[in-house]
Enzyme design. Structure first.
Site, PDB file in Angstrom:
ATOM      1  N   TYR A   1      14.348 -11.046  60.476  1.00  0.00           N
ATOM      2  CA  TYR A   1      14.916  -9.953  59.776  1.00  0.00           C
ATOM      3  C   TYR A   1      16.027 -10.232  58.751  1.00  0.00           C
ATOM      4  CZ  TYR A   1      11.470  -6.936  61.600  1.00  0.00           C
ATOM      5  OH  TYR A   1      10.466  -6.291  62.001  1.00  0.00           O
TER       6      TYR A   1
ATOM      7  N   ASP B   1      12.596  -1.619  52.211  1.00  0.00           N
ATOM      8  CA  ASP B   1      13.565  -2.100  51.311  1.00  0.00           C
ATOM      9  C   ASP B   1      14.414  -1.557  50.575  1.00  0.00           C
ATOM     10  OD1 ASP B   1      10.653  -2.917  49.277  1.00  0.00           O
ATOM     11  OD2 ASP B   1      11.789  -1.076  49.152  1.00  0.00           O
TER      12      ASP B   1
ATOM     13  N   HIS C   1       9.004   3.891  58.401  1.00  0.00           N
ATOM     14  CA  HIS C   1       9.112   2.644  59.151  1.00  0.00           C
ATOM     15  C   HIS C   1      10.924   2.133  58.996  1.00  0.00           C
ATOM     16  CE1 HIS C   1       4.563   1.788  58.672  1.00  0.00           C
ATOM     17  NE2 HIS C   1       4.809   3.006  59.317  1.00  0.00           N
TER      18      HIS C   1
ATOM     19  N   SER D   1      -2.439  -1.459  52.071  1.00  0.00           N
ATOM     20  CA  SER D   1      -3.667  -1.791  52.635  1.00  0.00           C
ATOM     21  C   SER D   1      -4.449  -0.690  53.522  1.00  0.00           C
ATOM     22  CB  SER D   1      -3.664  -3.093  53.371  1.00  0.00           C
ATOM     23  OG  SER D   1      -2.782  -2.802  54.379  1.00  0.00           O
TER      24      SER D   1
ATOM     25  N   ALA E   1       0.561  -1.747  40.487  1.00  0.00           N
ATOM     26  CA  ALA E   1       1.271  -0.622  40.319  1.00  0.00           C
ATOM     27  C   ALA E   1       2.383  -0.647  39.126  1.00  0.00           C
ATOM     28  CB  ALA E   1       2.226  -0.329  41.717  1.00  0.00           C
TER      29      ALA E   1
HETATM   30  C1  BV8 Z   1       2.528   3.931  66.627  1.00  0.00           C
HETATM   31  C2  BV8 Z   1       8.455  -2.208  59.789  1.00  0.00           C
HETATM   32  C3  BV8 Z   1       2.457   5.049  68.671  1.00  0.00           C
HETATM   33  C4  BV8 Z   1       8.771  -3.167  60.637  1.00  0.00           C
HETATM   34  C5  BV8 Z   1       6.107  -1.701  60.002  1.00  0.00           C
HETATM   35  C6  BV8 Z   1      -4.681  -0.956  67.797  1.00  0.00           C
HETATM   36  C7  BV8 Z   1      -4.133  -1.682  68.641  1.00  0.00           C
HETATM   37  C8  BV8 Z   1      -2.705  -1.767  68.677  1.00  0.00           C
HETATM   38  C9  BV8 Z   1      -1.944  -0.895  68.039  1.00  0.00           C
HETATM   39  C10 BV8 Z   1      -2.534   0.029  67.381  1.00  0.00           C
HETATM   40  C11 BV8 Z   1      -3.994   0.228  67.182  1.00  0.00           C
HETATM   41  N1  BV8 Z   1      -4.222   1.192  66.602  1.00  0.00           N
HETATM   42  C12 BV8 Z   1      -3.135   1.729  65.973  1.00  0.00           C
HETATM   43  C13 BV8 Z   1      -2.125   1.297  66.504  1.00  0.00           C
HETATM   44  C14 BV8 Z   1      -0.844   1.342  66.387  1.00  0.00           C
HETATM   45  C15 BV8 Z   1      -0.117   0.353  65.369  1.00  0.00           C
HETATM   46  C16 BV8 Z   1      -0.974  -0.036  64.173  1.00  0.00           C
HETATM   47  O1  BV8 Z   1      -1.340   0.629  63.204  1.00  0.00           O
HETATM   48  N2  BV8 Z   1      -1.406  -1.266  64.294  1.00  0.00           N
HETATM   49  C17 BV8 Z   1      -2.453  -1.943  63.301  1.00  0.00           C
HETATM   50  C18 BV8 Z   1      -2.007  -2.914  62.554  1.00  0.00           C
HETATM   51  C19 BV8 Z   1      -3.617  -1.823  63.954  1.00  0.00           C
HETATM   52  N3  BV8 Z   1       0.929   1.323  64.818  1.00  0.00           N
HETATM   53  C20 BV8 Z   1       2.075   1.338  65.100  1.00  0.00           C
HETATM   54  O2  BV8 Z   1       2.471   0.868  66.484  1.00  0.00           O
HETATM   55  C21 BV8 Z   1       2.995   2.497  64.797  1.00  0.00           C
HETATM   56  N4  BV8 Z   1       3.513   3.371  65.842  1.00  0.00           N
HETATM   57  O3  BV8 Z   1       1.566   4.168  66.422  1.00  0.00           O
HETATM   58  O4  BV8 Z   1       3.305   4.492  67.675  1.00  0.00           O
HETATM   59  C22 BV8 Z   1       3.268   5.590  69.773  1.00  0.00           C
HETATM   60  C23 BV8 Z   1       2.938   6.921  69.985  1.00  0.00           C
HETATM   61  C24 BV8 Z   1       3.653   7.388  70.826  1.00  0.00           C
HETATM   62  C25 BV8 Z   1       4.510   6.692  71.755  1.00  0.00           C
HETATM   63  C26 BV8 Z   1       4.679   5.298  71.217  1.00  0.00           C
HETATM   64  C27 BV8 Z   1       4.142   4.849  70.364  1.00  0.00           C
HETATM   65  C28 BV8 Z   1       4.010   1.745  64.298  1.00  0.00           C
HETATM   66  C29 BV8 Z   1       3.637   0.904  62.855  1.00  0.00           C
HETATM   67  C30 BV8 Z   1       5.123   0.552  62.041  1.00  0.00           C
HETATM   68  C31 BV8 Z   1       4.875  -0.824  62.374  1.00  0.00           C
HETATM   69  N5  BV8 Z   1       6.177  -1.473  61.174  1.00  0.00           N
HETATM   70  N6  BV8 Z   1       6.974  -2.058  59.261  1.00  0.00           N
HETATM   71  C32 BV8 Z   1       8.837  -4.403  59.360  1.00  0.00           C
HETATM   72  O5  BV8 Z   1       8.862  -4.068  58.147  1.00  0.00           O
HETATM   73  O6  BV8 Z   1       9.062  -5.551  59.739  1.00  0.00           O
HETATM   74  S1  BV8 Z   1       4.553  -1.724  59.425  1.00  0.00           S
HETATM   75  C33 BV8 Z   1       4.389  -2.922  57.984  1.00  0.00           C
HETATM   76  O7  BV8 Z   1       3.180  -3.405  58.062  1.00  0.00           O
HETATM   77  C34 BV8 Z   1       4.829  -2.269  56.735  1.00  0.00           C
HETATM   78  O8  BV8 Z   1       6.039  -1.497  56.925  1.00  0.00           O
HETATM   79  C35 BV8 Z   1       3.570  -1.601  56.355  1.00  0.00           C
HETATM   80  O9  BV8 Z   1       3.729  -0.392  56.940  1.00  0.00           O
HETATM   81  C36 BV8 Z   1       2.789  -2.459  56.977  1.00  0.00           C
HETATM   82  C37 BV8 Z   1       1.873  -3.222  56.051  1.00  0.00           C
HETATM   83  O10 BV8 Z   1       1.164  -2.351  55.322  1.00  0.00           O
HETATM   84  P1  BV8 Z   1       1.274  -2.274  53.687  1.00  0.00           P
HETATM   85  O11 BV8 Z   1       2.558  -1.821  53.267  1.00  0.00           O
HETATM   86  O12 BV8 Z   1       0.066  -1.809  53.219  1.00  0.00           O
HETATM   87  O13 BV8 Z   1       1.310  -3.713  53.434  1.00  0.00           O
HETATM   88  P2  BV8 Z   1       0.228  -5.087  53.349  1.00  0.00           P
HETATM   89  O14 BV8 Z   1       0.799  -6.537  52.975  1.00  0.00           O
HETATM   90  O15 BV8 Z   1      -1.026  -4.728  54.399  1.00  0.00           O
HETATM   91  O16 BV8 Z   1      -0.546  -4.521  52.101  1.00  0.00           O
HETATM   92  C38 BV8 Z   1       0.026  -4.669  50.626  1.00  0.00           C
HETATM   93  C39 BV8 Z   1      -1.377  -4.036  49.834  1.00  0.00           C
HETATM   94  O17 BV8 Z   1      -0.644  -4.033  48.536  1.00  0.00           O
HETATM   95  C40 BV8 Z   1      -2.486  -4.753  49.737  1.00  0.00           C
HETATM   96  O18 BV8 Z   1      -3.514  -3.523  49.736  1.00  0.00           O
HETATM   97  C41 BV8 Z   1      -2.362  -5.514  48.405  1.00  0.00           C
HETATM   98  O19 BV8 Z   1      -3.933  -5.289  47.636  1.00  0.00           O
HETATM   99  C42 BV8 Z   1      -1.565  -4.352  47.490  1.00  0.00           C
HETATM  100  N7  BV8 Z   1      -0.670  -5.097  46.294  1.00  0.00           N
HETATM  101  C43 BV8 Z   1      -0.560  -6.588  46.268  1.00  0.00           C
HETATM  102  N8  BV8 Z   1       0.071  -6.431  45.003  1.00  0.00           N
HETATM  103  C44 BV8 Z   1       0.194  -5.080  44.519  1.00  0.00           C
HETATM  104  C45 BV8 Z   1      -0.449  -4.210  45.427  1.00  0.00           C
HETATM  105  N9  BV8 Z   1      -0.552  -2.907  45.098  1.00  0.00           N
HETATM  106  C46 BV8 Z   1       0.194  -2.655  43.869  1.00  0.00           C
HETATM  107  N10 BV8 Z   1       0.652  -3.372  43.013  1.00  0.00           N
HETATM  108  C47 BV8 Z   1       0.881  -4.562  43.241  1.00  0.00           C
HETATM  109  N11 BV8 Z   1       1.379  -5.253  42.405  1.00  0.00           N
END
Ligand code: BV8
Length: 248
Positions: free
Chosen positions: A75, A112, A127, A197, A239
């Site tokens: 971090y 950020d 988040h 995503s 974007a």
């Molecule tokens: C919760 C902070 C419940 C930290 C982040 C199955 C198994 C295990 C777990 C789960 C499951 N199903 C659901 C879950 C829960 C889990 C989850 O969703 N897991 C997923 C992966 C399966 N979720 C959680 O744990 C959440 N909490 O559910 O709690 C609960 C209920 C009761 C009691 C207790 C608990 C918490 C989730 C938050 C995690 N923290 N971030 C840190 O930053 O280090 S998440 C982190 O990843 C980011 O914050 C962000 O949200 C996420 C990534 O997503 P994106 O932002 O979409 O980024 P990514 O790289 O994936 O995509 C980028 C996109 O941009 C792409 O599409 C690309 O094409 C596009 N792009 C690229 N360039 C451009 C562009 N777009 C526009 N312009 C450009 N130029």
């Protein structure tokens, strides 16, 4: 001149009118909107030294308890990286849109602060924020602590380890921002999903809530995501190019 500014034909029929007439626009952003500022997306952040790790393995309380120094240093590296970049045209376009639309609710998964730096005033951080630090034991935000070289540093109140004030996988989202985001998804006329995503819950479900309430849902992304379907408008592109054309 981005190709979007040359012709309104690049936009789905009626989208610009719908936006201009909207009472309430909800926006969900992800790491992609910060990509053009030089912040690697979450899927790409693991490069160089960190390439050997899976972000979902590091962004968890278990990882922190197992190796607090490693997680803190990851971090610290990201915080330093984010502190050296600036908002891009995409962030500024959303800040501009907020000034034209009666109500704009900006919901971000990003940690950020670039939306706030670009001038957006109503930002819901689902988040947390990488610039804030909290006590791992007391869960209280800590502004000042002794920089004595200990990694991670210690809470001045209880001596517990300090951690970034971000939501890790398996942790609940902060109630107030998420409740407000859910209300915005329920009541908005237009929902823009930008640079995400759409894989992380519960944020990923917000555009679907809007879709079920017959809001106009728009995906802004250089590539398709699971959100894409018949009744979702898709503005394929970065974007930083699409949003200024949408706003001006
Ligand atoms: C919760 C902070 C419940 C930290 C982040 C199955 C198994 C295990 C777990 C789960 C499951 N199903 C659901 C879950 C829960 C889990 C989850 O969703 N897991 C997923 C992966 C399966 N979720 C959680 O744990 C959440 N909490 O559910 O709690 C609960 C209920 C009761 C009691 C207790 C608990 C918490 C989730 C938050 C995690 N923290 N971030 C840190 O930053 O280090 S998440 C982190 O990843 C980011 O914050 C962000 O949200 C996420 C990534 O997503 P994106 O932002 O979409 O980024 P990514 O790289 O994936 O995509 C980028 C996109 O941009 C792409 O599409 C690309 O094409 C596009 N792009 C690229 N360039 C451009 C562009 N777009 C526009 N312009 C450009 N130029």
């Amino acid at each position: 001149m981005s190709n979007y500014q040359q012709s309104e034909m690049a936009f789905p029929v009626g989208l610009l009118e719908t936006l201009r007439g909207a009472r309430h626009v909800a926006v969900l952003t992800g790491a992609g909107i910060s990509a053009e500022s030089g912040v690697p997306t979450f899927r790409d952040v693991m490069t160089g030294l960190w390439a050997q790790y899976d972000p979902q393995e590091l962004a968890t309380p278990q990882a922190f308890m197992k190796n607090p120094k490693l997680v803190w240093e990851w971090y610290d590296w990201r915080r330093k990286l984010v502190s050296q970049v600036a908002p891009n045209a995409g962030h500024y376009a959303l800040a501009e849109m907020e000034r034209h639309v009666p109500l704009l609710t900006l919901i971000t998964q990003n940690v950020d602060s670039l939306h706030q730096q670009a001038g957006s005033t109503r930002v819901l951080e689902l988040h947390g924020n990488i610039h804030r630090v909290k006590c791992f034991k007391e869960d209280t935000v800590i502004e000042q602590w002794e920089k004595n070289g200990e990694v991670p540093p210690r809470c001045p109140n209880c001596g517990g380890m300090l951690r970034p004030d971000v939501v890790w996988f398996g942790e609940s989202l902060p109630e107030q921002p998420f409740n407000e985001a859910a209300l915005a998804a329920l009541h908005c006329d237009v929902f823009l999903s930008i640079g995400t995503s759409g894989l992380v819950e519960p944020a990923a479900s917000l555009p679907l809530v809007a879709l079920r309430r017959n809001a106009r849902v728009v995906l802004v992304n250089p590539e398709e995501t699971p959100l894409l379907r018949e009744d979702v408008d898709f503005l394929r592109g970065p974007a930083g190019a699409v949003l200024p054309a949408l706003v001006h």
